[in-house]
Design a protein around this motif. Sequence first.
Motif, short mmCIF file in Angstrom:
data_model
loop_
_atom_site.label_atom_id
_atom_site.label_comp_id
_atom_site.label_asym_id
_atom_site.label_seq_id
_atom_site.Cartn_x
_atom_site.Cartn_y
_atom_site.Cartn_z
N ALA A 84 31.46 65.35 -51.61
CA ALA A 84 31.01 64.89 -50.29
C ALA A 84 29.96 65.80 -49.66
CB ALA A 84 32.21 64.78 -49.35
N ASP A 85 29.47 66.79 -50.40
CA ASP A 85 28.55 67.77 -49.81
C ASP A 85 27.30 67.13 -49.21
OD1 ASP A 85 30.18 69.88 -50.30
OD2 ASP A 85 29.07 70.67 -52.01
N ALA A 86 26.79 66.08 -49.83
CA ALA A 86 25.54 65.46 -49.37
C ALA A 86 25.73 64.61 -48.12
CB ALA A 86 24.93 64.62 -50.48
N ASN A 87 26.98 64.37 -47.72
CA ASN A 87 27.27 63.42 -46.66
C ASN A 87 27.05 63.99 -45.26
OD1 ASN A 87 28.18 62.13 -48.95
ND2 ASN A 87 30.06 61.38 -48.03
N ASP A 88 26.98 63.06 -44.28
CA ASP A 88 27.03 63.44 -42.87
C ASP A 88 28.42 64.06 -42.61
OD1 ASP A 88 24.62 62.09 -42.80
OD2 ASP A 88 25.45 60.30 -41.83
N CYS A 89 28.59 64.62 -41.41
CA CYS A 89 29.90 65.21 -41.13
C CYS A 89 30.29 65.02 -39.67
CB CYS A 89 29.94 66.70 -41.49
SG CYS A 89 28.95 67.77 -40.42
N PHE A 90 31.59 65.12 -39.43
CA PHE A 90 32.14 65.19 -38.09
C PHE A 90 32.45 66.66 -37.82
CE2 PHE A 90 33.77 61.00 -39.64
CZ PHE A 90 33.02 60.18 -38.79
N ILE A 91 32.05 67.14 -36.67
CA ILE A 91 32.40 68.51 -36.30
C ILE A 91 33.14 68.45 -34.97
CG2 ILE A 91 30.15 69.00 -35.21
CD1 ILE A 91 30.55 71.90 -36.41
N GLU A 92 34.34 69.01 -34.96
CA GLU A 92 35.20 68.97 -33.77
C GLU A 92 35.43 70.39 -33.28
OE1 GLU A 92 39.84 67.83 -32.63
OE2 GLU A 92 38.94 67.03 -34.46
N VAL A 93 35.25 70.60 -31.99
CA VAL A 93 35.46 71.91 -31.38
C VAL A 93 36.57 71.79 -30.35
CG1 VAL A 93 34.43 73.80 -30.08
CG2 VAL A 93 33.02 72.50 -31.70
N ASN A 94 37.57 72.70 -30.44
CA ASN A 94 38.69 72.71 -29.50
C ASN A 94 38.80 74.08 -28.86
OD1 ASN A 94 40.50 70.12 -29.81
ND2 ASN A 94 39.77 70.64 -31.86
N ALA A 95 38.95 74.10 -27.54
CA ALA A 95 39.17 75.36 -26.84
C ALA A 95 40.56 75.87 -27.17
CB ALA A 95 39.02 75.15 -25.34
N GLY A 96 40.66 77.20 -27.28
CA GLY A 96 41.96 77.79 -27.59
C GLY A 96 42.45 78.68 -26.48
N ALA A 97 43.04 79.83 -26.87
CA ALA A 97 43.58 80.75 -25.88
C ALA A 97 42.46 81.26 -24.97
CB ALA A 97 44.25 81.92 -26.61
N GLY A 98 42.73 81.28 -23.66
CA GLY A 98 41.72 81.82 -22.75
C GLY A 98 41.39 80.94 -21.57
N GLY A 99 42.03 79.77 -21.43
CA GLY A 99 41.84 78.93 -20.25
C GLY A 99 40.40 78.50 -20.04
#
Length: 374
Positions: free
Chosen positions: A121-136
């Motif tokens: 799947a290297d050549a494919n588009d991707c989904f990138i998800e970012v989630n906030a963690g510790a630190g409010g």
Amino acid sequence: MRAEIEAAASEIRESLALLRRHLDWDNALRRLDELNALSEDPKLWDDPDRAQKIMRERTQLDTSVSGYRALERDLSDSLELIEMGEAEGDPTVVADAEAQLYALRDRAGKLQLESLLSGEADANDCFIEVNAGAGGTEAQDWAEMMLRMYVRWAEQHGFKTEWLEESAGEEAGIKSATVQIKGHNAYGWLKTEAGVHRLVRISPFDGQARRQTSFAAVSVSPVIDDKIQIEVNEKDCRIDTYRASGAGGQHINKTDSAVRITHIPTGIAVSCQQERSQHKNRAKAWDMLRARLYERELKIREDAAAALEATKTDIGWGHQIRSYVLHPYQMVKDLRTSVETSQTQSVLDGDIDQFLEAALAARIKGQSDEQDAA
């Protein structure tokens, strides 16, 4: 010709040899001729899906072949210029040609890395998800900075981005967001970014200007095409609809059409709130879920089950892959490869290629070592 010039030329020739071997040169040229002939067939677009596959393969192969030929030609030209400049006693010509040669060495190294992006799947588009963690609030602001960094990186490489989900923080930043990055090898380049990223800075939200540590977690999944079959049983999933929330700006729709799908056996949940149509959001969410399940399968295949479990733990100390220190000094350091830079603002503006290349090279070396041991 000086030893350092010979060494640089030797490195480029070695990269050319590896590129040629990886491309399987004679077969690559034969296949490119076939694809060129197919692309000129007026009946090709009678079947749009097949046509798109053919044109995509043609573009990728043509880019690889053209890149090899250009590198070979530019190496010859640079060496000829150096010889000419030395023969004529013109240091300016020699210096310019040397600079071109060293730039070629960097280009050759990058082409060599790109040629190794040959995973399923290297050549494919991707989904990138970012989630906030510790630190409010601090972490939510940091998560937004991270998302901006990846969007800037995508723009710099001519990739397109599409916002799929965004949940705003209470005071600033985001709790989470998912963006689709569209471009050749998007997943191959960004897959090593998955993990926890740690920020140390003077808090802009603290009236006493104290130093704060914040965390954000990044998940990267390939967009699944019809070459990859991932079956999902609908009875294993819970589907919820809700009203899109958060600031979102121009990216997020504000109707009651947002969709969240939870895969109960694995606990993987995805959301899409971009479209006004609930049907379209549902279809995109299914695509995202298949991508996340495929990413999970890849980790299992690579014997990285432990790393997968780590992504499910608290986003905080002990799980980070990279540190971004803005106070008391300026430093971004990757904890896996030890690559570091003091150009923190450039990194946050999307200049992360040095980290991507080092992580990819380390992963490829690790796979090669495993193969040699076997």
